[in-house]
Design a protein around this motif. Structure first.
Motif, short mmCIF file in Angstrom:
data_model
loop_
_atom_site.label_atom_id
_atom_site.label_comp_id
_atom_site.label_asym_id
_atom_site.label_seq_id
_atom_site.Cartn_x
_atom_site.Cartn_y
_atom_site.Cartn_z
N ARG A 18 -43.25 -17.66 15.92
CA ARG A 18 -41.85 -17.82 15.53
C ARG A 18 -41.01 -16.65 16.03
O ARG A 18 -39.87 -16.83 16.47
N GLU A 26 -38.37 -24.11 13.96
CA GLU A 26 -37.23 -24.83 13.37
C GLU A 26 -37.14 -26.22 14.00
O GLU A 26 -36.89 -27.21 13.30
N GLU A 40 -40.43 -26.21 5.25
CA GLU A 40 -40.93 -25.00 5.88
C GLU A 40 -42.20 -24.50 5.18
O GLU A 40 -43.23 -24.28 5.82
#
Ligand code: ARG
Length: 588
Positions: A18, A26, A40
């Protein structure tokens, strides 16, 4: 060694992924059809490491989303991947696999460590809140034995760990400088003591008197009464008692200071038990007002029977105070002075009951800070099956242990590296590395079995092994002889060994946090051992023809890229050792 670092690898890789590829996770979240409320954390909680690592770094099982959607997992996986960046994600059966390319990982991790240096892994989560740490706290007029070493090592390391996370660490040495034992010392000294002898080797001399007192006391019980009397006199300010007590205390403090200087350890406050003498009455009054004080055979106590504990003794029948009374006064003082977020007591498991009792008393008083008190307990240290007891006289002096370690380390270094300059200085560093790591290399609740062969082994899971790795990294930097540049060709990082090393470097910050959460410096010790192992795997890498791949070679670009990695490993190893209080030699 059971490897805790494999436990959350998938999650860590996802975090690294990430950070390296902003927006990608995302995108996955947006693309995934799901009715999970918090998608998430749903994703993070279901990450797996693919069985075949070639498929990817971490995998998200589409069937966990499909379960609720009644769609075929294989189809979901394919549909989702088709909408995401190619190369980063692939679908294999019902799994969505993600891959973090080695060059991208290097591009993210290495400039960060290069730029931050020793600050790498630091955080501000502590928000300057105060962590009061009570550690070491030896008893005066007694030698500094190895028994207090563990508290010293763990406490000091926690001090640095919390400071790194942005807390305000406050180190307190709660010297054992008050109590009935001073009655005994005074009686023994008045009977057998002599100023000239005392001046020669004060601590050993006082210690011999202490042992002698206990031997004689078994034959003559009137000595115990005398001792009680003299302690009472001391508490009442009798000039002769106070004079002798001060004499013992001054000598002891000078001695302890010498040892702390050798260990490189500092405290913010040396407030021993005697510091609380004039704060006892306020505490007694508080307890009385709360209706907690009862009498038991003339003594004043807090009855803790309803809580399955023996009574907490506050005052003896003759009015003399006790360890617990002074502890309670100390807790209030610390709270009022520092308004602490946590108060840690780094003291061996032998005092578990004592802390349970005094913490219970604070709770019964309804104090709002009752749940901020923590007894950070730890197991025993044994030298070849010999447990330590000060009374019987078989204590092992810490200073003797340090001296022996220095001699042994000097011998080993002389054999390995006869031309080393500053041999004595390095031998001392290695000695401290061996001794401190003996304590911190083991989970704190476990006992330490100290053996010379083990702690000084340069190739085992030891402090000297880490120090030796640090010295080798430093030697590489010297040989390279130029400042390290962070603009290297990151595409040269391709091997699994490099990826493993980069990932382990990346998890340093998380490790420091775990160590603080669990009050356990051992996580850092284990992290560093693993770092050394993973580094050595990289260092001993062979090419397709079985030839060792040298770090420094004629190939300029490769050398520069590898040296950026070497520097990063050295930076993290150095900082990790600092958090353990272990010196990092440049050469050995
Ligand atoms: N002096 C004590 C001992 O040697 C340890 C004191 C620990 N700290 C405390 N606040 N009780 O056993």
């Amino acid at each position: 060694m059971k490897n805790i670092f494999q436990e959350n690898t998938a999650r860590l890789l996802a975090e690294a992924f990430r950070a390296a590829y902003p927006g990608q996770i995302e995108a996955l979240i947006q693309t995934l059809p799901s009715n999970a409320a918090d998608l998430e954390s749903f994703i993070y909680s279901r990450l797996e490491v693919p069985k075949d690592r070639k498929l990817g770094d971490f995998a998200f099982p589409a069937f966990s989303a499909a379960a609720s959607l009644k769609e075929k997992p294989v189809e979901i996986a394919q549909k989702v991947v088709a909408q995401l960046t190619p190369d980063r994600f692939t679908a294999t059966g019902p799994y969505i696999n993600a891959t973090l390319a080695v060059p991208d990982m290097a591009r993210m991790v290495l400039p960060m460590i290069h730029g931050q240096g020793a600050a790498f892994g630091s955080q501000t989560i502590g928000q300057d809140r105060k962590i009061v740490i009570d550690y070491s706290s030896p008893n005066i007029a007694k030698p500094f034995g190895v028994g207090h070493l563990r508290s010293t090592a763990i406490g000091h390391s926690l001090y640095r760990i919390f400071a790194k996370l942005g807390y305000c660490s406050i180190g307190i040495n709660h010297l054992g400088d008050w109590g009935t034992q001073f009655g005994k010392m005074i009686v023994a000294y008045r009977k057998w003591g002599n100023d000239a002898e005392l001046a020669k080797e004060p601590i050993k001399y006082l210690y011999d008197l202490y042992v002698r007192f206990h031997q004689q006391e078994e034959l003559d019980s009137s000595l115990s009464d005398d001792a009680r009397l003299w302690f009472k006199k001391l508490e009442d300010g009798d000039p002769e008692a106070v004079r002798l007590w001060k004499l013992f205390r001054d000598y002891s403090q000078a001695e302890f200071q010498r040892i702390y200087d050798i260990l490189g350890i500092k405290f913010d406050y040396y407030t021993g038990e005697s510091f609380y003498n004039d704060r006892i009455e306020v505490v007694m009054e508080r307890l009385r007002r709360a209706g907690l004080v009862t009498e038991s055979q003339g003594a004043q106590v807090v009855d803790l029977e309803p809580y399955g504990m023996p009574a907490c003794l506050l005052k003896k029948a003759d009015g003399a105070t006790l360890y617990a009374t002074r502890e309670l006064a100390g807790i209030f003082y610390r709270y009022e002075t520092f308004d602490f977020y946590r108060a840690l007591y780094v003291v061996g498991s032998a005092q578990q009951e004592h802390f349970k009792q005094v913490f219970k008393v604070i709770e019964l008083l309804g104090e709002p800070f009752a749940d901020r008190l923590v007894h950070v307990e730890f197991g025993w240290i044994r030298f070849k099956d010999q447990a330590m007891s000060t009374r019987k006289g078989n204590i092992i002096f810490l200073e003797d242990v340090i001296t022996t370690a220095e001699e042994k380390a000097a011998q080993i270094i002389r054999d390995k590296n006869p031309d080393l300059p500053n041999l004595d200085q390095t031998a001392r560093m290695v000695a401290l590395g061996a001794i401190l790591f003996a304590d911190l290399g083991v989970k704190k609740h476990k006992d330490v079995n100290f053996s010379w062969e083990e702690v000084l082994n340069f190739e085992g899971e030891t402090g000297p092994y880490l120090q030796y790795t640090h010295a080798r990294l430093s030697a590489l930097m010297r040989r390279f002889g130029k400042p390290i540049d962070e603009t290297v060709d990151f595409n040269l990082f391709t091997s699994p060994e490099e990826k493993e090393l980069l990932l382990h470097l990346y998890r340093f910050g998380q490790t420091v946090e775990t160590a603080s959460d669990r009050y356990e410096p051992n996580y850092i010790a284990e992290y560093l051992l693993e770092l050394a192992v993973v580094f050595n795997r990289f260092y001993q890498r062979k090419d397709a023809h079985g030839k060792l791949i040298k770090i420094i070679s004629e190939r300029k670009n490769e050398t520069e890229a590898r040296m950026l990695l070497v520097e990063a490993v050295r930076t993290v190893l150095n900082e990790g050792l600092r958090l353990l209080g272990i010196p990092a030699p440049e050469e050995m």
